[in-house]
Design a protein around this motif. Structure first.
Motif, PDB file in Angstrom:
ATOM      1  N   LEU A  95       0.859  -1.184   0.000  1.00  0.00           N
ATOM      2  CA  LEU A  95       0.000   0.000   0.000  1.00  0.00           C
ATOM      3  C   LEU A  95       0.894   1.233   0.000  1.00  0.00           C
ATOM      4  N   ILE A  96       0.844   2.003  -1.081  1.00  0.00           N
ATOM      5  CA  ILE A  96       1.845   3.038  -1.322  1.00  0.00           C
ATOM      6  C   ILE A  96       1.297   4.430  -1.011  1.00  0.00           C
ATOM      7  N   ASP A  97       1.925   5.069   0.000  1.00  0.00           N
ATOM      8  CA  ASP A  97       1.625   6.454   0.365  1.00  0.00           C
ATOM      9  C   ASP A  97       0.114   6.662   0.529  1.00  0.00           C
ATOM     10  N   SER A  98      -0.416   7.860   0.197  1.00  0.00           N
ATOM     11  CA  SER A  98      -1.860   8.170   0.194  1.00  0.00           C
ATOM     12  C   SER A  98      -2.561   7.635   1.442  1.00  0.00           C
ATOM     13  N   TRP A  99      -2.229   8.190   2.592  1.00  0.00           N
ATOM     14  CA  TRP A  99      -2.694   7.685   3.878  1.00  0.00           C
ATOM     15  C   TRP A  99      -4.192   7.433   3.937  1.00  0.00           C
ATOM     16  N   GLY A 100      -5.006   8.444   3.624  1.00  0.00           N
ATOM     17  CA  GLY A 100      -6.452   8.314   3.800  1.00  0.00           C
ATOM     18  C   GLY A 100      -7.049   7.156   3.034  1.00  0.00           C
ATOM     19  N   PHE A 101      -6.564   6.923   1.827  1.00  0.00           N
ATOM     20  CA  PHE A 101      -7.079   5.833   1.006  1.00  0.00           C
ATOM     21  C   PHE A 101      -6.512   4.493   1.442  1.00  0.00           C
ATOM     22  N   THR A 102      -5.206   4.419   1.586  1.00  0.00           N
ATOM     23  CA  THR A 102      -4.585   3.111   1.811  1.00  0.00           C
ATOM     24  C   THR A 102      -4.832   2.562   3.211  1.00  0.00           C
ATOM     25  N   ILE A 103      -5.026   3.410   4.216  1.00  0.00           N
ATOM     26  CA  ILE A 103      -5.280   2.867   5.550  1.00  0.00           C
ATOM     27  C   ILE A 103      -6.663   2.217   5.596  1.00  0.00           C
ATOM     28  N   ARG A 104      -7.615   2.762   4.853  1.00  0.00           N
ATOM     29  CA  ARG A 104      -8.948   2.136   4.767  1.00  0.00           C
ATOM     30  C   ARG A 104      -8.860   0.788   4.062  1.00  0.00           C
ATOM     31  N   VAL A 105      -8.090   0.766   2.965  1.00  0.00           N
ATOM     32  CA  VAL A 105      -7.902  -0.489   2.235  1.00  0.00           C
ATOM     33  C   VAL A 105      -7.219  -1.524   3.122  1.00  0.00           C
ATOM     34  N   ALA A 106      -6.193  -1.106   3.867  1.00  0.00           N
ATOM     35  CA  ALA A 106      -5.452  -2.032   4.734  1.00  0.00           C
ATOM     36  C   ALA A 106      -6.356  -2.688   5.764  1.00  0.00           C
ATOM     37  N   LYS A 107      -7.166  -1.900   6.423  1.00  0.00           N
ATOM     38  CA  LYS A 107      -8.034  -2.431   7.482  1.00  0.00           C
ATOM     39  C   LYS A 107      -9.031  -3.446   6.937  1.00  0.00           C
ATOM     40  N   LEU A 108      -9.573  -3.158   5.760  1.00  0.00           N
ATOM     41  CA  LEU A 108     -10.572  -4.066   5.192  1.00  0.00           C
ATOM     42  C   LEU A 108      -9.939  -5.330   4.617  1.00  0.00           C
ATOM     43  N   ILE A 109      -8.762  -5.198   4.017  1.00  0.00           N
ATOM     44  CA  ILE A 109      -8.082  -6.403   3.516  1.00  0.00           C
ATOM     45  C   ILE A 109      -7.648  -7.277   4.685  1.00  0.00           C
ATOM     46  N   ARG A 110      -7.220  -6.666   5.776  1.00  0.00           N
ATOM     47  CA  ARG A 110      -6.835  -7.438   6.970  1.00  0.00           C
ATOM     48  C   ARG A 110      -7.990  -8.326   7.433  1.00  0.00           C
ATOM     49  N   LYS A 111      -9.215  -7.800   7.387  1.00  0.00           N
ATOM     50  CA  LYS A 111     -10.389  -8.584   7.795  1.00  0.00           C
ATOM     51  C   LYS A 111     -10.717  -9.667   6.768  1.00  0.00           C
ATOM     52  N   ALA A 112     -10.617  -9.294   5.499  1.00  0.00           N
ATOM     53  CA  ALA A 112     -11.028 -10.225   4.440  1.00  0.00           C
ATOM     54  C   ALA A 112      -9.985 -11.295   4.153  1.00  0.00           C
ATOM     55  N   LEU A 113      -8.701 -10.934   4.248  1.00  0.00           N
ATOM     56  CA  LEU A 113      -7.605 -11.867   3.935  1.00  0.00           C
ATOM     57  C   LEU A 113      -6.570 -11.835   5.059  1.00  0.00           C
ATOM     58  N   PRO A 114      -6.881 -12.438   6.178  1.00  0.00           N
ATOM     59  CA  PRO A 114      -5.989 -12.327   7.347  1.00  0.00           C
ATOM     60  C   PRO A 114      -4.599 -12.909   7.133  1.00  0.00           C
ATOM     61  N   ASN A 115      -4.420 -13.770   6.149  1.00  0.00           N
ATOM     62  CA  ASN A 115      -3.107 -14.380   5.925  1.00  0.00           C
ATOM     63  C   ASN A 115      -2.226 -13.613   4.945  1.00  0.00           C
ATOM     64  N   ALA A 116      -2.792 -12.624   4.265  1.00  0.00           N
ATOM     65  CA  ALA A 116      -1.992 -11.834   3.315  1.00  0.00           C
ATOM     66  C   ALA A 116      -1.054 -10.906   4.073  1.00  0.00           C
ATOM     67  N   LYS A 117       0.172 -10.792   3.594  1.00  0.00           N
ATOM     68  CA  LYS A 117       1.130  -9.873   4.195  1.00  0.00           C
ATOM     69  C   LYS A 117       0.811  -8.450   3.723  1.00  0.00           C
ATOM     70  N   LEU A 118       0.656  -7.554   4.666  1.00  0.00           N
ATOM     71  CA  LEU A 118       0.351  -6.164   4.338  1.00  0.00           C
ATOM     72  C   LEU A 118       1.583  -5.302   4.610  1.00  0.00           C
ATOM     73  N   ILE A 119       1.993  -4.581   3.588  1.00  0.00           N
ATOM     74  CA  ILE A 119       3.204  -3.764   3.668  1.00  0.00           C
ATOM     75  C   ILE A 119       2.850  -2.333   3.272  1.00  0.00           C
ATOM     76  N   LYS A 120       3.164  -1.388   4.131  1.00  0.00           N
ATOM     77  CA  LYS A 120       2.956   0.029   3.803  1.00  0.00           C
ATOM     78  C   LYS A 120       4.259   0.598   3.271  1.00  0.00           C
ATOM     79  N   TYR A 121       4.185   1.221   2.106  1.00  0.00           N
ATOM     80  CA  TYR A 121       5.357   1.828   1.472  1.00  0.00           C
ATOM     81  C   TYR A 121       5.172   3.344   1.577  1.00  0.00           C
ATOM     82  N   VAL A 122       5.929   3.958   2.438  1.00  0.00           N
ATOM     83  CA  VAL A 122       5.862   5.370   2.832  1.00  0.00           C
ATOM     84  C   VAL A 122       4.842   5.539   3.957  1.00  0.00           C
ATOM     85  N   GLY A 123       5.342   5.832   5.128  1.00  0.00           N
ATOM     86  CA  GLY A 123       4.463   6.061   6.263  1.00  0.00           C
ATOM     87  C   GLY A 123       3.985   7.497   6.298  1.00  0.00           C
ATOM     88  N   PRO A 124       2.940   7.773   7.057  1.00  0.00           N
ATOM     89  CA  PRO A 124       2.501   9.158   7.225  1.00  0.00           C
ATOM     90  C   PRO A 124       3.601   9.966   7.909  1.00  0.00           C
TER      91      PRO A 124
END
Length: 388
Positions: A95-124
């Motif tokens: 999930l690359i930069d764009s905090w408002g968009f990617t943090i929402r995507v991260a939270k929902l993917i975490r629920k839907a695909l708990p085994n997928a590795k989630l990596i943030k590229y560029v922190g706030p």
């Protein structure tokens, strides 16, 4: 036969699109046909094999009010992105930069695909505002790829494994961008003063900043009619910038992104909207003045959350205002013209500022390895289950 590694990348802005393209290229260099990509991005990522299901320009917003206006679109695109992840079941999601968009995507993917590795590229930029976001991110993803060493402690304190990969902007190869050829091709005399203007890459930035720059340049041209102007139009807003510059009552050379670095290297001084471009300008050796405006109500809401001293990264790294920053109420034509005019009139001041900018880039990691290669290594370690 094992299937190829599947990596999903999500970028919502032009700068993130460039990061995603670099990462995809580095992963392909390592794995060849053993990696495939899915995700959301722009033209640069598409060229590397990431076919986006929608145009990301509609997500390029900045400020609270702008975000509220775009909320419906953002919500739909978050849902579309998560649906793509569920359908494709990638091994990792970057999930690359764009905090408002990617943090929402991260939270929902975490629920839907708990085994997928989630990596943030560029922190706030928690060193500048809203430090609580470090904790929020630590609960949402498995790993952070940070651009700068000063980022890491904020997230590591919250238990988020972090790899400092550096910024692509610190490793741009400008050797093929010849300032002499650039000036000659545009009919700009070798000795003529040249102001490079970089108004931004978001529609809101173009709307708010180009009138300021137009009025500032008018003042500068009145003082020195020999001043040449080169306006760089980012691809995401090129049509808007072109239309606006066409109405200016003085000549300006309109420059596409393919000539951006040549314009930077050819510039006597630059006037730029705050963003990644400040690092690129410093790398090109261009002394600059930085400006930024938000919508007034957005700024009033956001201002209490700003805790950093500087908006410009190399100013922050050096802990001094090397490049003059004109933010919000200070971003006026009068102040912009005065700051640029001082540099145009003083060769020694230009040389001193350019040298201090370069020294600050070294503090940011300019001498390090290629950031895309480091990011690719980190992504593969995370997928393999080794976060260090």
């Amino acid at each position: 036969m094992s299937r190829p590694l599947k990596v999903m990348m999500v970028a919502a802005e032009a700068s993130g699109d460039a990061l995603g393209a670099g990462l995809a290229k580095a992963l392909k260099a390592r794995l060849g046909s053993d990696v495939v990509f899915v995700g959301v991005g722009g033209v640069a990522m598409a060229a590397e094999g990431v076919d986006s299901p929608f145009d990301i320009t509609e997500l390029s917003v900045m400020g609270w009010l702008e975000g509220l206006k775009a909320y419906g679109v953002v919500r739909r695109r978050v849902a579309d992105t998560v649906a793509l992840a569920v359908a494709e079941r990638p091994d990792a999601v970057v999930l690359i930069d764009s905090w408002g968009f990617t943090i929402r995507v991260a939270k929902l993917i975490r629920k839907a695909l708990p085994n997928a590795k989630l990596i943030k590229y560029v922190g706030p930029q928690v060193w500048a505002s809203r430090p609580g976001r470090a904790k929020t991110l630590a609960t949402a993803v498995d790993h952070l790829l940070a651009l700068y060493a000063f980022d890491a402690p904020w997230f590591e304190r919250e238990g988020l494994a972090t790899t400092v990969v550096g910024s692509q902007a610190l490793h741009v190869d400008m050797s093929g961008s010849d300032p002499v050829v650039f000036r000659a091709s545009r009919g700009i005399a070798a000795a003529a003063p040249l102001l490079a203007v970089l108004p931004g890459s978001r529609p809101s930035e173009i709307r708010l900043m180009t009138p300021v720059y137009e009025a500032a340049i008018a003042r500068l041209k009145a003082a020195d009619s020999s001043l040449e102007i080169a306006v760089v139009a980012a691809g995401t807003v090129a049509a808007d910038v072109t239309a606006r510059v066409a109405t200016w009552p003085f000549r300006a050379h309109l420059i596409g992104e393919d000539q951006k670095y040549a314009a930077m290297r050819a510039a006597t001084v630059a006037l730029a909207t705050s963003g990644t471009v400040s690092t690129e300008l410093a790398l090109a050796g261009a002394p600059m003045v930085i400006a930024y405006r938000f919508q007034p109500l957005s700024y009033a809401i956001m201002k209490p959350f700003f805790t950093g001293k500087y908006a410009t990264l190399f100013n922050h790294a050096a802990d001094e205002e090397i490049a003059k920053e004109l933010i919000q109420n200070d971003a006026t034509p009068e102040k912009a013209a005065a700051a640029v005019g001082r540099l145009l009139a003083d060769p020694a001041a230009r040389a001193d500022q350019a040298a201090r900018q370069t020294a600050a880039l070294d503090l940011m990691g300019r001498q390090g390895r290629d950031s895309s290669e480091l990011a690719a290594e980190a992504v593969l370690r995370v997928i393999a289950g080794r976060s260090a």
